[in-house]
Scaffold this active site. Structure first.
Site, PDB file in Angstrom:
ATOM      1  N   GLU A 113       0.749  -1.246  -0.098  1.00 45.65           N
ATOM      2  CA  GLU A 113      -0.004  -0.139   0.000  1.00 45.65           C
ATOM      3  C   GLU A 113       0.934   1.161  -0.208  1.00 45.65           C
ATOM      4  OE1 GLU A 113      -3.713  -0.188   2.261  1.00 45.65           O
ATOM      5  OE2 GLU A 113      -3.155  -1.928   3.139  1.00 45.65           O
ATOM      6  N   HIS A 230      -8.416  10.048   3.702  1.00 48.84           N
ATOM      7  CA  HIS A 230      -8.389   8.988   2.677  1.00 48.84           C
ATOM      8  C   HIS A 230      -8.662   9.453   1.434  1.00 48.84           C
ATOM      9  CE1 HIS A 230      -8.135   5.081   0.824  1.00 48.84           C
ATOM     10  NE2 HIS A 230      -7.751   4.596   1.889  1.00 48.84           N
ATOM     11  N   ARG A 270      -1.241   9.339   2.032  1.00 42.44           N
ATOM     12  CA  ARG A 270      -2.404   9.869   1.876  1.00 42.44           C
ATOM     13  C   ARG A 270      -2.835  11.256   1.984  1.00 42.44           C
ATOM     14  NH1 ARG A 270      -5.102   5.309   5.619  1.00 42.44           N
ATOM     15  NH2 ARG A 270      -4.587   3.461   4.093  1.00 42.44           N
ATOM     16  N   HIS A 331     -10.901  10.192   7.502  1.00 41.27           N
ATOM     17  CA  HIS A 331     -10.617   8.495   7.648  1.00 41.27           C
ATOM     18  C   HIS A 331     -10.020   7.970   9.114  1.00 41.27           C
ATOM     19  CE1 HIS A 331     -10.103   4.570   6.325  1.00 41.27           C
ATOM     20  NE2 HIS A 331      -8.732   4.555   6.470  1.00 41.27           N
ATOM     21  N   ARG A 366      -0.634   8.942   9.475  1.00 46.86           N
ATOM     22  CA  ARG A 366      -0.498   7.338   9.712  1.00 46.86           C
ATOM     23  C   ARG A 366      -0.382   6.525   8.473  1.00 46.86           C
ATOM     24  NH1 ARG A 366      -4.081   2.959   9.162  1.00 46.86           N
ATOM     25  NH2 ARG A 366      -5.969   4.180   8.827  1.00 46.86           N
TER      26      ARG A 366
HETATM   27  P1  FAD Z   1     -12.896   0.629  16.637  1.00 52.89           P
HETATM   28  O1  FAD Z   1     -12.780  -0.396  15.715  1.00 52.89           O
HETATM   29  O2  FAD Z   1     -13.589   1.822  16.052  1.00 52.89           O
HETATM   30  O3  FAD Z   1     -13.907   0.434  17.774  1.00 52.89           O
HETATM   31  C1  FAD Z   1     -14.513   1.308  18.598  1.00 52.89           C
HETATM   32  C2  FAD Z   1     -15.590   0.440  19.599  1.00 52.89           C
HETATM   33  O4  FAD Z   1     -16.014   1.409  20.535  1.00 52.89           O
HETATM   34  C3  FAD Z   1     -16.904   0.164  18.689  1.00 52.89           C
HETATM   35  O5  FAD Z   1     -17.292  -0.980  19.023  1.00 52.89           O
HETATM   36  C4  FAD Z   1     -17.746   1.455  19.141  1.00 52.89           C
HETATM   37  O6  FAD Z   1     -19.194   1.122  18.938  1.00 52.89           O
HETATM   38  C5  FAD Z   1     -17.435   1.577  20.596  1.00 52.89           C
HETATM   39  N1  FAD Z   1     -17.850   2.915  21.146  1.00 52.89           N
HETATM   40  C6  FAD Z   1     -17.304   4.111  20.884  1.00 52.89           C
HETATM   41  N2  FAD Z   1     -17.962   4.962  21.637  1.00 52.89           N
HETATM   42  C7  FAD Z   1     -18.334   4.212  22.765  1.00 52.89           C
HETATM   43  C8  FAD Z   1     -19.017   4.493  24.016  1.00 52.89           C
HETATM   44  N3  FAD Z   1     -19.240   6.135  24.422  1.00 52.89           N
HETATM   45  N4  FAD Z   1     -19.468   3.596  24.715  1.00 52.89           N
HETATM   46  C9  FAD Z   1     -19.526   2.274  24.366  1.00 52.89           C
HETATM   47  N5  FAD Z   1     -18.967   2.098  23.272  1.00 52.89           N
HETATM   48  C10 FAD Z   1     -18.353   2.981  22.281  1.00 52.89           C
HETATM   49  N6  FAD Z   1      -6.672   0.436   9.383  1.00 52.89           N
HETATM   50  C11 FAD Z   1      -5.658  -0.705   9.098  1.00 52.89           C
HETATM   51  O7  FAD Z   1      -4.702  -0.814   9.761  1.00 52.89           O
HETATM   52  N7  FAD Z   1      -6.127  -1.312   7.974  1.00 52.89           N
HETATM   53  C12 FAD Z   1      -6.922  -1.344   7.155  1.00 52.89           C
HETATM   54  O8  FAD Z   1      -7.102  -1.881   6.416  1.00 52.89           O
HETATM   55  C13 FAD Z   1      -7.861  -0.223   7.445  1.00 52.89           C
HETATM   56  N8  FAD Z   1      -9.107   0.067   6.431  1.00 52.89           N
HETATM   57  C14 FAD Z   1      -9.920   0.763   7.245  1.00 52.89           C
HETATM   58  C15 FAD Z   1     -11.121   1.091   6.369  1.00 52.89           C
HETATM   59  C16 FAD Z   1     -12.214   1.867   6.809  1.00 52.89           C
HETATM   60  C17 FAD Z   1     -13.633   1.847   6.154  1.00 52.89           C
HETATM   61  C18 FAD Z   1     -12.220   2.301   8.080  1.00 52.89           C
HETATM   62  C19 FAD Z   1     -13.236   3.215   8.440  1.00 52.89           C
HETATM   63  C20 FAD Z   1     -11.026   2.617   8.591  1.00 52.89           C
HETATM   64  C21 FAD Z   1      -9.929   1.649   8.353  1.00 52.89           C
HETATM   65  N9  FAD Z   1      -8.670   1.361   9.006  1.00 52.89           N
HETATM   66  C22 FAD Z   1      -7.875   0.511   8.809  1.00 52.89           C
HETATM   67  C23 FAD Z   1      -8.747   2.331  10.149  1.00 52.89           C
HETATM   68  C24 FAD Z   1      -8.875   0.876  11.614  1.00 52.89           C
HETATM   69  O9  FAD Z   1     -10.049   0.181  11.132  1.00 52.89           O
HETATM   70  C25 FAD Z   1      -9.379   1.526  12.635  1.00 52.89           C
HETATM   71  O10 FAD Z   1      -8.424   2.732  12.961  1.00 52.89           O
HETATM   72  C26 FAD Z   1      -9.190   0.832  13.904  1.00 52.89           C
HETATM   73  O11 FAD Z   1     -10.112  -0.492  13.427  1.00 52.89           O
HETATM   74  C27 FAD Z   1      -9.801   1.220  15.058  1.00 52.89           C
HETATM   75  O12 FAD Z   1      -9.844   0.317  16.007  1.00 52.89           O
HETATM   76  P2  FAD Z   1     -10.196   0.432  17.418  1.00 52.89           P
HETATM   77  O13 FAD Z   1     -10.543  -0.861  18.182  1.00 52.89           O
HETATM   78  O14 FAD Z   1      -9.167   1.500  18.218  1.00 52.89           O
HETATM   79  O15 FAD Z   1     -11.646   1.159  17.179  1.00 52.89           O
HETATM   80  C1  SIN Z   2      -7.545   1.162   3.086  1.00 52.48           C
HETATM   81  O1  SIN Z   2      -7.745  -0.192   2.595  1.00 52.48           O
HETATM   82  O2  SIN Z   2      -7.318   1.798   2.087  1.00 52.48           O
HETATM   83  C2  SIN Z   2      -7.483   1.497   4.397  1.00 52.48           C
HETATM   84  C3  SIN Z   2      -6.104   1.018   4.827  1.00 52.48           C
HETATM   85  C4  SIN Z   2      -6.075   1.815   6.127  1.00 52.48           C
HETATM   86  O3  SIN Z   2      -6.773   2.773   6.653  1.00 52.48           O
HETATM   87  O4  SIN Z   2      -4.933   1.717   7.007  1.00 52.48           O
END
Ligand code: FAD
Ligand code: SIN
Length: 511
Positions: A113, A230, A270, A331, A366
């Site tokens: 990537e 993004h 990005r 993003h 990032r």
């Molecule tokens: P999240 O996975 O966002 O989880 C947060 C959780 O907290 C959720 O369950 C939510 O409901 C809960 N929550 C929030 N507020 C509260 C509250 N007040 N009370 C109770 N629960 C709450 N990153 C990569 O490394 N690779 C990728 O390929 C990639 N692709 C992506 C594609 C998309 C479309 C998106 C949006 C992001 C992508 N990212 C990617 C970024 C990555 O997915 C996120 O940064 C990462 O998953 C965040 O994980 P997390 O556990 O910190 O939070």
């Molecule tokens: C993507 O698949 O382009 C998202 C990857 C990322 O947010 O790291």
């Protein structure tokens, strides 16, 4: 009702679930999550998890790529530690049943990537997040001492008179009850705040609740000006927001303008690609640019990107025959709640991991696929460090909201106004004037919402709107302070990076 456990986890994305798996070895775990347990940014991750797997790759190379993307603001020691632990956390996911693509039995398929100098992205087709979530939810559900509370929204952290976090006040969204969730160790794993911007790849749950709650409780917050935009969200006015993975560019798809001209190296980081797209759109007046995959073999495209192919088809675009219309969108939140190398915040008993945290790994921007990696590594580190030292506090009195009822339409209107304001004034290209305006506007909106909040009965939409307003103030305020351009923060009045004055994180000290 009251929830009591040794560990309270707020959020069920990659960071919360992986922490649960580890912490459950030492005590009882309660996970509160505001929607259904699988709903999170993690669930929608497409590209994958960056990790040094291939023998020709090296930790040093992944670290250098991370530092280069971070534009001078990553913490080198943290980057080295996280990258070094990457292969191990991937192996742990495999050991509990994650199914990632392989080139041959036992040999993982690795994608490349933007910003990566090697192919090192472990993936499950273009639905890596779904596979990670499936694997972790299943593993956590099998543990007898972990309880998952769906539809439980954390409203505020409970901090006792000695300044120790004792848990959180939580709204049971389905029956409207406010309950206490008490634990000697609390992990914030609430993810990012994409919803503060009008256009975002993030689902509705990403409303910055963790940063807002931690800030109100006195935690230090940093680097909030660094929003990662993004470059390629599907341009589908009226349709749901949908990411077109960067992995497609790694695969060979090329960005072109409305005259089919290549205007940027599609694999640059990005921030650079997003700004190049904005300037193309401004020059030509076009509403989008295009990602051209037609140069690649159609069967291979369909096989490698089944989810994106199907979604685009549903939106009337056959990506094997025509370029995909795309626009940049908010993003990822590079800043967040400041933590040390163990995920510990400045509030005793409070840890943060994943997108909500500012660990020093991501810097000003990032590197692709470094977020799932960070979530896994810091969840594991935090669970290894957190000790259940203090008994659950007694007599912590939460303040309740008022009795009034606010109309849903009124909340929706305010939410829309806030998001439009943030997109217009604190978007991909910012200026001194736009940031001054945004800062004043966000402050005014936050005050109005606070007054509303004080007088109204607790309501999930109002709680999240209040958090969005707090986060908007933090982003606009931090962006206004940084008089240079770097990573995800570009100010047209200060277009250059200024290391002499600004090679440091923006720190907002908790009170
Ligand atoms: P999240 O996975 O966002 O989880 C947060 C959780 O907290 C959720 O369950 C939510 O409901 C809960 N929550 C929030 N507020 C509260 C509250 N007040 N009370 C109770 N629960 C709450 N990153 C990569 O490394 N690779 C990728 O390929 C990639 N692709 C992506 C594609 C998309 C479309 C998106 C949006 C992001 C992508 N990212 C990617 C970024 C990555 O997915 C996120 O940064 C990462 O998953 C965040 O994980 P997390 O556990 O910190 O939070
Ligand atoms: C993507 O698949 O382009 C998202 C990857 C990322 O947010 O790291």
């Amino acid at each position: 009702m009251k929830i009591e456990a040794d560990y309270l986890i707020i959020g069920s994305g990659v960071a919360g679930l992986f922490f649960a798996l580890k912490a459950a070895r030492h005590g009882s775990v309660a996970i509160v999550t505001k929607r259904e347990r699988r709903e999170s940014n993690t669930q929608y991750a497409q590209g994958g998890i960056a990790a040094v797997i291939d023998a020709s790759d090296s930790v040093a190379s992944h670290v250098e790529d991370t530092l280069a993307a971070g534009d001078g603001l990553c913490d080198r020691a943290i980057a080295e530690a996280v990258v070094a632990e990457g292969p191990e956390v991937v192996r742990e996911l495999l050991a509990i049943g994650a199914q990632f693509n392989e080139v041959s039995p036992g040999v993982l398929s690795l994608m490349r990537e933007g910003g990566h100098s090697h192919a090192r992205v472990v993936h499950a087709d273009d639905m890596t997040g779904r596979e990670v979530t499936r694997t972790l939810v299943r593993a956590v559900e099998a543990l007898p001492n972990v309880t998952l509370y769906d539809h439980h929204l954390a409203v505020d952290l409970i901090v006792d008179v000695e300044g120790r976090c004792r848990g959180a006040r939580v709204l049971d969204v389905q029956d409207g009850q406010l309950i206490e969730a008490l634990a000697p160790v609390t992990l914030l794993a609430t993810g990012g705040c994409g919803q503060v911007f009008l256009h975002t790849t993030n689902p509705r749950v990403a409303s910055g609740d963790g940063v807002a709650m931690a800030w109100r409780a006195g935690a230090n917050v940093g680097n909030m000006e660094f929003t990662q935009f993004h470059p390629t969200m599907l341009y589908d006015p009226g349709g749901p927001s949908f990411l077109v993975s960067e992995a497609l560019r790694g695969f060979g798809a090329v960005l072109v303008n409305d005259r089919a001209e290549v205007f940027i190296d599609s694999l640059k980081t990005r921030d650079k690609v997003s700004r190049a797209i904005v300037s193309q759109m401004q020059e030509s007046g076009a509403e989008c640019v295009y990602l051209d995959t037609t140069v690649k073999d159609a069967d291979e495209t369909r096989r490698r990107f089944p989810n994106i192919y199907q979604h685009c088809l549903g939106a009337g675009i056959d990506m094997t025959k025509q370029p995909i219309p795309v626009v940049p969108a908010a993003h990822y939140m590079c800043g967040g709640v400041c933590t040390d190398e163990h995920g510990q915040t400045n509030i005793a008993g409070l840890y943060a991991a994943g997108e909500v945290a500012m660990s020093g790994f991501q810097g000003a921007n990032r590197l692709a696929s470094n977020s799932l990696l960070e979530g896994l590594v810091f969840a594991r580190r935090a669970a290894g460090h957190a000790r259940i030292e203090a008994p659950v506090g007694k007599g912590v009195k939460p303040t309740a909201g008022g009795k009034g009822v606010v109309e849903a339409a009124q909340l929706a209107e305010r939410r829309q106004a806030l998001r439009e304001m943030m997109w217009n004034e604190v978007g991909i290209v910012r200026s001194d004037q736009s940031l001054q305006l945004a800062s004043a506007e966000a402050g005014r909106m936050a005050k109005e919402i606070e007054i509303l909040y004080d007088g109204m009965a607790l309501d999930a939409e109002l709680v999240q709107l209040r958090n969005l307003a707090t986060v908007a103030e933090l982003i606009a305020g931090s962006a206004r302070m940084r008089l240079e351009s770097r990573g995800g923060h570009y100010n047209s009045d200060h277009p250059e990076r200024d290391d002499a004055n600004w090679q440091r994180p923006t720190l907002l000290v908790g009170h």
